[in-house]
Design a protein around this motif. Sequence first.
Motif, PDB file in Angstrom:
ATOM      1  N   GLY A 161      45.316  51.630  39.771  1.00 54.47           N
ATOM      2  CA  GLY A 161      44.218  52.118  41.036  1.00 54.47           C
ATOM      3  C   GLY A 161      43.865  50.734  41.377  1.00 54.47           C
ATOM      4  O   GLY A 161      42.821  49.596  40.521  1.00 54.47           O
ATOM      5  N   ALA A 162      43.300  50.492  42.587  1.00 50.65           N
ATOM      6  CA  ALA A 162      42.203  49.555  42.731  1.00 50.65           C
ATOM      7  C   ALA A 162      41.642  49.438  44.324  1.00 50.65           C
ATOM      8  O   ALA A 162      42.084  50.795  45.111  1.00 50.65           O
ATOM      9  CB  ALA A 162      43.096  48.674  43.520  1.00 50.65           C
ATOM     10  N   LEU A 166      42.041  47.959  38.478  1.00 51.11           N
ATOM     11  CA  LEU A 166      40.407  46.759  39.018  1.00 51.11           C
ATOM     12  C   LEU A 166      40.067  47.238  39.982  1.00 51.11           C
ATOM     13  O   LEU A 166      39.124  48.211  40.404  1.00 51.11           O
ATOM     14  CB  LEU A 166      41.873  45.879  40.557  1.00 51.11           C
ATOM     15  CG  LEU A 166      43.000  45.884  39.819  1.00 51.11           C
ATOM     16  CD1 LEU A 166      43.960  44.959  40.870  1.00 51.11           C
ATOM     17  CD2 LEU A 166      42.988  44.606  38.391  1.00 51.11           C
ATOM     18  N   VAL A 167      38.742  46.886  38.599  1.00 51.81           N
ATOM     19  CA  VAL A 167      36.830  47.425  38.413  1.00 51.81           C
ATOM     20  C   VAL A 167      35.718  46.429  39.348  1.00 51.81           C
ATOM     21  O   VAL A 167      36.455  45.061  38.367  1.00 51.81           O
ATOM     22  CB  VAL A 167      36.858  49.080  37.489  1.00 51.81           C
ATOM     23  CG1 VAL A 167      37.515  49.853  37.496  1.00 51.81           C
ATOM     24  CG2 VAL A 167      36.432  47.672  36.371  1.00 51.81           C
ATOM     25  N   ARG A 214      31.106  37.750  43.946  1.00 48.56           N
ATOM     26  CA  ARG A 214      31.707  39.624  43.366  1.00 48.56           C
ATOM     27  C   ARG A 214      32.260  38.271  42.265  1.00 48.56           C
ATOM     28  O   ARG A 214      33.417  38.137  41.923  1.00 48.56           O
ATOM     29  CB  ARG A 214      32.753  39.883  44.465  1.00 48.56           C
ATOM     30  CG  ARG A 214      32.777  41.205  44.186  1.00 48.56           C
ATOM     31  CD  ARG A 214      34.117  41.974  43.835  1.00 48.56           C
ATOM     32  NE  ARG A 214      34.898  41.025  43.795  1.00 48.56           N
ATOM     33  CZ  ARG A 214      36.508  41.319  44.434  1.00 48.56           C
ATOM     34  NH1 ARG A 214      35.787  41.995  45.518  1.00 48.56           N
ATOM     35  NH2 ARG A 214      37.053  40.188  45.187  1.00 48.56           N
ATOM     36  N   GLN A 215      32.761  39.664  40.518  1.00 49.59           N
ATOM     37  CA  GLN A 215      33.652  39.702  39.790  1.00 49.59           C
ATOM     38  C   GLN A 215      34.361  41.139  39.447  1.00 49.59           C
ATOM     39  O   GLN A 215      33.603  42.219  39.195  1.00 49.59           O
ATOM     40  CB  GLN A 215      32.581  39.712  38.400  1.00 49.59           C
ATOM     41  CG  GLN A 215      33.392  39.295  37.692  1.00 49.59           C
ATOM     42  CD  GLN A 215      32.961  38.653  35.842  1.00 49.59           C
ATOM     43  OE1 GLN A 215      31.923  38.269  35.806  1.00 49.59           O
ATOM     44  NE2 GLN A 215      33.705  37.217  35.969  1.00 49.59           N
ATOM     45  N   LEU A 216      35.989  40.330  39.263  1.00 43.39           N
ATOM     46  CA  LEU A 216      36.576  41.899  38.982  1.00 43.39           C
ATOM     47  C   LEU A 216      37.508  42.050  37.941  1.00 43.39           C
ATOM     48  O   LEU A 216      36.984  40.817  37.069  1.00 43.39           O
ATOM     49  CB  LEU A 216      37.929  41.587  40.059  1.00 43.39           C
ATOM     50  CG  LEU A 216      38.057  42.758  41.308  1.00 43.39           C
ATOM     51  CD1 LEU A 216      38.597  42.163  42.075  1.00 43.39           C
ATOM     52  CD2 LEU A 216      37.197  43.679  41.757  1.00 43.39           C
ATOM     53  N   GLY A 217      37.492  43.186  37.122  1.00 45.21           N
ATOM     54  CA  GLY A 217      37.765  43.345  35.326  1.00 45.21           C
ATOM     55  C   GLY A 217      38.843  44.255  35.883  1.00 45.21           C
ATOM     56  O   GLY A 217      39.121  44.661  36.721  1.00 45.21           O
ATOM     57  N   PRO A 270      37.105  40.647  31.821  1.00 43.15           N
ATOM     58  CA  PRO A 270      37.051  39.602  33.385  1.00 43.15           C
ATOM     59  C   PRO A 270      38.306  39.668  34.101  1.00 43.15           C
ATOM     60  O   PRO A 270      39.047  39.232  33.124  1.00 43.15           O
ATOM     61  CB  PRO A 270      35.798  39.104  33.200  1.00 43.15           C
ATOM     62  CG  PRO A 270      35.213  39.509  31.192  1.00 43.15           C
ATOM     63  CD  PRO A 270      36.443  40.360  31.087  1.00 43.15           C
ATOM     64  N   TRP A 271      38.101  39.458  35.263  1.00 43.21           N
ATOM     65  CA  TRP A 271      39.204  39.311  35.746  1.00 43.21           C
ATOM     66  C   TRP A 271      39.600  37.479  36.319  1.00 43.21           C
ATOM     67  O   TRP A 271      40.044  36.552  36.464  1.00 43.21           O
ATOM     68  CB  TRP A 271      40.083  40.545  36.214  1.00 43.21           C
ATOM     69  CG  TRP A 271      41.861  39.921  36.793  1.00 43.21           C
ATOM     70  CD1 TRP A 271      41.926  39.300  36.396  1.00 43.21           C
ATOM     71  CD2 TRP A 271      41.460  40.786  38.477  1.00 43.21           C
ATOM     72  NE1 TRP A 271      44.163  39.215  37.167  1.00 43.21           N
ATOM     73  CE2 TRP A 271      43.635  40.134  38.760  1.00 43.21           C
ATOM     74  CE3 TRP A 271      41.673  40.803  39.395  1.00 43.21           C
ATOM     75  CZ2 TRP A 271      44.147  40.200  39.987  1.00 43.21           C
ATOM     76  CZ3 TRP A 271      42.353  41.500  41.158  1.00 43.21           C
ATOM     77  CH2 TRP A 271      43.494  41.202  41.056  1.00 43.21           C
ATOM     78  N   ARG A 272      38.803  37.764  37.774  1.00 48.26           N
ATOM     79  CA  ARG A 272      38.596  37.032  38.923  1.00 48.26           C
ATOM     80  C   ARG A 272      37.740  36.736  39.390  1.00 48.26           C
ATOM     81  O   ARG A 272      36.857  37.914  39.100  1.00 48.26           O
ATOM     82  CB  ARG A 272      39.731  36.932  40.206  1.00 48.26           C
ATOM     83  CG  ARG A 272      39.942  38.104  40.086  1.00 48.26           C
ATOM     84  CD  ARG A 272      40.708  37.607  41.766  1.00 48.26           C
ATOM     85  NE  ARG A 272      40.152  36.884  43.119  1.00 48.26           N
ATOM     86  CZ  ARG A 272      41.401  36.224  43.361  1.00 48.26           C
ATOM     87  NH1 ARG A 272      42.635  36.134  42.707  1.00 48.26           N
ATOM     88  NH2 ARG A 272      40.365  34.927  44.213  1.00 48.26           N
TER      89      ARG A 272
END
Length: 292
Positions: free
Chosen positions: A99-100, A148-149, A267-270, A163-165
Amino acid sequence: MREISLDRLRTLVTIADHRSFAEAARILHLAPPTVSLHIQELEDRIGAPLLSRKRGHVRPTAIGETLLARARRLLADTELAVDDIQRQVQGLEGRVRLGASTGAFAHLLPQALEVLEQRHPSIDVQIAVLTSQETLTRLKEGTLDIGLVALPQPATAGLVIKPWRRDPVMAFLPAKWPCPARVTPKWLSGRPLILNDSTTQLSRLTTEWFAADGQRPAARIELNYNDAIRSLVAAGYGAALLPHEGGANAAQDTRMVVRPLRPALWRQLGIAHAAQVDRSTQLALDVLSKLR
């Protein structure tokens, strides 16, 4: 009704193939009395002889031939099922449900999907376009494997959220507007705005960015589809605050310009997933973790 064991059927097939109880015992690593017992149990269950033993030759009876045909199919299907499961356990095949948001799907996921297709072509990735909250709900329900949230998110029992990017949020403006080199909350609040709807983490981030400068602008329209927002900006309908995902916007519409914010906003994605994942999901996570 007592069920027929696959082990007993395998014994019957082996005897029929090799025309010998003794040879079947050797191949199956069973004691000869055990082989005889298997056939006796099958014949008791069927209620008819399955093998004919005359002058040292073993042959199936008519009833035995019927059962043998079904037994071979059952054993083949069982072997195929076990092989399929083992391939999924090893990550050679499988399904990953991901899901994204629309932004991540359009600009970030294609890179990961291309790598997965090259390295693990038998893994089927199924994508759902969802908000962060919808993604977390479905992860908890077990109907998604990876999400991806937007961060931050509260700790959720049974889920891992890493944390991803981290991408800068930029001002997307109609090119015909006279624009400063860096866009401030005060300057932007006096212009028509196209903002993400209030259910999103990006909406909360931008609201806090304006509020820190004492600004509380009203949006001309709220959407939750970043590509549609960009199209409206290019058409001159208003300005927007959107993440700038690396080179994702390199082929940008010339009717639109992008400016950094002052103060800067990120904006941080996880990446979210269950605490325990299967091999296919882990392979997908490994690919995603390298796209930073």
